[in-house]
Design an enzyme around this catalytic site. Structure first.
Site, PDB file in Angstrom:
ATOM      1  N   HIS A 450       0.839  -1.209   0.000  1.00 52.76           N
ATOM      2  CA  HIS A 450       0.000   0.000   0.000  1.00 52.76           C
ATOM      3  C   HIS A 450       0.868   1.251   0.000  1.00 52.76           C
ATOM      4  O   HIS A 450       0.624   2.203  -0.748  1.00 52.76           O
ATOM      5  CB  HIS A 450      -0.918  -0.029   1.227  1.00 52.76           C
ATOM      6  CG  HIS A 450      -1.670   1.241   1.440  1.00 52.76           C
ATOM      7  ND1 HIS A 450      -1.232   2.242   2.280  1.00 52.76           N
ATOM      8  CD2 HIS A 450      -2.833   1.692   0.898  1.00 52.76           C
ATOM      9  CE1 HIS A 450      -2.090   3.236   2.245  1.00 52.76           C
ATOM     10  NE2 HIS A 450      -3.070   2.930   1.435  1.00 52.76           N
ATOM     11  N   CYS A 831      -1.770  34.031 -16.618  1.00 48.98           N
ATOM     12  CA  CYS A 831      -0.607  34.025 -15.740  1.00 48.98           C
ATOM     13  C   CYS A 831      -0.935  33.655 -14.299  1.00 48.98           C
ATOM     14  O   CYS A 831      -0.101  33.796 -13.411  1.00 48.98           O
ATOM     15  CB  CYS A 831       0.114  35.371 -15.778  1.00 48.98           C
ATOM     16  SG  CYS A 831      -0.885  36.757 -15.209  1.00 48.98           S
TER      17      CYS A 831
END
Length: 878
Positions: A450, A831
């Protein structure tokens, strides 16, 4: 069936195209049955994701689901020639989850369902293997108690550990039938175990449905942007047994190395074990290469199957298999989650091998994972003491404070500390700690554990299976050979590429992009239509961005140039000045500093365009706090200091500049209009730097961006000022510079055609546009509102990470359309942080935007994401 919903599909009815309905596991098992044949894939049926969604409404099975499950079970019993729970020869089944997107370890599984006190005796008699029968029963009672009844797994493990101590054995496999009988009896004391197989099945199906809304699954979906509304399918499959003895076993196999992407199969297996033993990390498995020594015929069959599956799916495969008394069965296949280095290696190799065209190969890469290729590694020139070696489970290096719980990791990260999470083995409930930690360390488990799977999926460096260590979370310490070597809070470093742990403070070095990554980026640049620039405020950032392939700077924030002791004092003096002459005197000191900054940035970009945003933040951000000045004044008065008058002056000016809502006050273009000398100094510095760098033989161009424009007249005033300075210093608009604006207010989007008359370019500042359009303060929403809104399904992810396309996105599209309507050659950029988000990039690609700009480290991500967006558009058009 008529018009009644079909909730259940036999494996033979499904295909991989039915993924949304059958979940990833159900669709792939159905497809695998078609490819490999029913003799290689145990039979079964899938309960659809639609059934789960219906169940989630009122936690009741939808109408006719029980009947359809019973009918499917009867068909399965007919195929198997056995009945569920039969006391003579029982059919046993597994009940597994199967979401549309893989969520390893997050949802629940029940194995060996159908056993009770009667059928276990029949299983023992039929197989002639009493230990196998009781081991299977022990596992079922344990898993049912944990998954369905919610009993903590540690309570069962403690009982197993006590039995092993009493018997003087170390391994679970050394426990005989009597011990297993005793464990079953003790487990049943923990809860009321249902003997009726039909009841077992119904309750297990409900438990898998319920696991979709469990904390660990919800957390995983938040981190991986998986919608809550999808639900999970449930797969009921005939059991095959890897725990029947020395010729049986279970494992996980990848068609290629899941860490590096090298074209050699990899994985783990355990003899005499079921699949949960391999992936749980409780036992450390053997490398898949050793399968050839254990059972060479099975090994050869597995390799051929892996090749077949990879060719069929056109992607690296992650499979689960069981060997029952020398016979190989395939239980699952899925496209392998892998770290970035494996993803780019596979993409390039797949094209070289003729498996995929480069467009299809690029689509196998998750661009979000590419970040991990751009982060530090151990300095190869440094020597250090290795405390332990384990499995190189997830590449990259990290160092930080040692913590032992997910909660401690979260707390440490919230306090701004880098932390390494250490656990004996991780469980699904630790997933939030994975996200908070910079690295993971476990003493047990392999590449398919896991911890390894989740760390690789998140791009977090991890070392697993460091078997020489005893990690004790309760004591908060790590022991080796019985001696404490590390405690909570100690600084450690891990190398997830080499699989090492050290207590030394190893320097980390910036990574270099390998040949495969460079190839992927070159393909991306050939295919994308969207430009990619970087947000960079320093020469170092500019050089880094250029190295990552940025085509220019889309946002240079000039306010960052005013920080630092010397500059900070100068800008404070400018702001607190009483007269324009005093202000200009202070600005004269700042001008050469700003000019030097711009010269270095222009030079670093070597002729690429640089968009400079004039000063944007409210003035109060540069000033001392009122409370600080008041305290200084009290101290000065008490001491009879001659600084009292100066402090009183500064305090008066600070109070005069205070605003109720400064983020919507005197900032951006408003600052330039009210205090024109500040912008004039900045523009002079830009133009002087431009001329100086050109004198060195470099072709450079500047794009001067005026922030927070609402009205055309605002930009007209500033453009007139800028042009006047340009004429004075001898630079020419169009040839040497352009003037544009950041579109970050809703009105600017709505009146973009008017504003475009004064601009050569727009750059959409999506951070502030999101704040102003949604009325959210970014800082406040992320700390107080976001989690609750996601829980209440107001939205499924932060609108500051991925663009809110129905709302903010439509403003962007309107602004782009209106701007281009007024000026056809208007340049359009983005931006905000969304410029580096792949999902947002796909939207911008279809919205008329010319380029996105993002942080330097996100530039490669944006290049690949832009190419993927272009490929998908071309595919849709075809």
């Amino acid at each position: 069936m008529g018009d009644r919903p079909k909730w259940v599909y036999d494996f033979a009815e499904g295909s991989r195209e039915m993924r949304d309905l059958l979940g990833g596991k159900g669709a792939n098992v159905a497809e695998m049955t078609r490819i490999l044949g029913p003799e290689r894939v145990p039979a079964g049926f899938t309960i659809t994701t639609e059934a789960c969604v219906a169940y989630m409404g009122d936690h009741e099975f939808p109408d006719r689901l029980d009947d359809q499950v019973a009918a499917a079970l009867a068909r399965l019993e007919g195929q198997a020639g056995k009945k569920l729970g039969d006391p003579e020869d029982p059919l046993l089944v597994s009940v597994r989850s199967g979401a549309r997107e893989s969520m390893p370890g997050m949802l629940d599984t029940v194995l060996n369902l159908g056993l009770n006190d009667a059928s276990v005796e029949g299983l023992a008699a039929r197989t002639g293997n009493e230990r196998f029968a009781w081991d299977s029963y022990r596992r079922f009672v344990q898993m049912f108690g944990n998954v369905v009844e919610g009993i903590e797994g540690a309570r069962f493990e403690d009982l197993i550990a006590a039995e092993k101590r009493d018997r003087g054995v170390r391994e679970d496999t050394a426990l005989g039938p009597e011990s297993l009988r005793a464990l079953v009896a003790r487990f049943k004391e923990l809860y009321d175990f249902p003997a009726d197989p039909a009841d077992q099945l119904r309750r297990s199906i409900a438990a898998v449905f319920d696991s979709w809304t469990g904390d660990r699954a919800v957390t995983y979906r938040r981190l991986n942007r998986i919608p809550d509304s999808w639900g999970t399918a449930v797969n009921v499959q005939q059991m095959v047994f890897g725990n029947k003895g020395d010729t049986s076993g279970s494992g996980v196999a990848f068609s290629r190395d899941e860490v590096t992407g090298a074209p050699e199969p990899s994985g783990d297996f355990l003899p005499n074990a079921q699949g949960e033993d391999v992936v749980s990390g409780v036992r450390t498995p053997r490398d898949i290469a050793e399968l050839a020594d254990w059972q060479p015929e099975v090994h050869a069959q597995l390799l051929e199957i892996l090749r077949t599956l990879e060719r069929h799916y056109g992607d690296m495969q992650d499979t689960e298999f069981t060997v029952e008394e020398g016979r190989l069965y395939m239980l699952q296949t899925r496209n392998a989650k892998r770290p970035a280095q494996a993803a780019v290696r596979f993409a390039v190799d797949a094209v070289v091998e003729g498996l995929l065209e480069r467009e299809a190969a690029l689509l196998t890469i998750d661009p979000e994972t590419l970040d991990s290729l751009l982060h530090p590694t151990f300095d190869p020139e440094t020597t250090y003491e290795i405390l332990a070696t384990g499995v190189a489970a997830s590449p990259g290096a990290a160092k930080g404070e040692l913590v032992f719980t997910a909660a401690a990791a979260i707390d440490g990260a919230a306090a701004g500390r880098d932390v390494i999470l250490a656990r004996p083995f991780t469980e699904a409930d630790d997933v939030a700690g994975f996200h908070a930690a910079v690295g993971i360390l476990t003493s047990e488990g392999g590449k398919a554990s896991h911890a390894a799977l989740v760390a690789r999926g998140m791009g977090v460096p991890a070392v697993t299976g460091a078997a020489s260590l005893e990690i004790d979370p309760e004591a908060g310490e790590i022991r080796r050979d019985g001696k404490v070597v590390l405690r909570a809070g100690d600084r450690v470093a891990i190398d997830g590429t080499a699989g090492t742990l050290t207590g030394d403070d190893v320097p980390l070095v910036e990574p270099q992009m390998g040949a495969a990554f460079e190839t992927v980026l070159a393909w991306s640049d050939d295919l994308r239509t969207l430009g990619v620039r970087a947000n960079a405020d320093t020469p170092e950032d500019a050089e880094r961005a250029r190295g990552f392939g940025a085509e220019g700077i889309g946002l240079c924030r000039t306010e960052h140039m005013f920080f630092g002791e010397e500059r900070g004092e100068a800008i404070v003096a400018v702001i607190l000045a009483d007269s324009d002459s005093e202000r200009r005197e202070g600005l004269a000191k700042l001008l050469p500093l700003q000019q030097g900054d711009f010269e270095e940035i222009f030079a670093a970009m070597e002729g690429r365009p640089v968009t400079v945003r004039l000063l944007d933040p409210p003035l109060h951000e540069f000033l001392p706090a009122t409370g600080e000045l008041e305290e200084r004044l009290r101290q000065a008065e008490a001491a009879g200091s001659d600084e009292v008058a100066a402090i009183e002056h500064d305090l008066g000016r600070v109070r005069a500049l205070q605003e109720v809502n400064p983020m919507l006050g005197t900032r951006g273009v408003r600052l330039g209009i009210l205090f024109p000398a500040i912008y004039e100094m900045q523009v002079e510095a830009i133009f002087a730097a431009l001329k100086t760098v050109r004198e060195r033989g470099l072709e450079v161009s500047a794009e001067i961006m005026v922030p927070l424009v609402d009205y055309r007249r605002e930009l007209e005033i500033l453009r007139t000022q800028i042009d006047a300075i340009a004429e004075r210093v001898g630079v020419e608009r169009g040839r040497d510079y352009q003037v544009g604006t950041m579109i970050e207010l809703p009105r600017a989007c709505l009146r973009a055609d008017e504003i475009a008359e004064e601009a050569e370019f727009f750059s959409f500042g999506t951070n502030d546009l999101t704040q102003t359009a949604l009325g959210f303060s970014r800082d406040d929403i992320e700390g107080k509102i976001l989690a609750r809104y996601i829980d209440q399904k107001v939205f499924d992810r932060s609108p500051f990470e991925t663009l809110d396309t129905p709302g903010v996105g439509q403003l962007v599209r309107m602004g782009a359309w209106l701007g281009r309507k007024a000026k056809v050659d208007l340049k359009l950029g983005v931006c905000g942080e969304h410029g580096g988000d792949p999902d947002s990039i796909a939207f911008f690609n279809e919205s008329g935007i010319d380029y996105v700009s993002c942080s330097p480290y996100r530039v490669p991500v944006a290049r690949v994401a832009a190419a993927q967006a272009a490929i998908r558009v071309a595919g849709d058009a075809a």
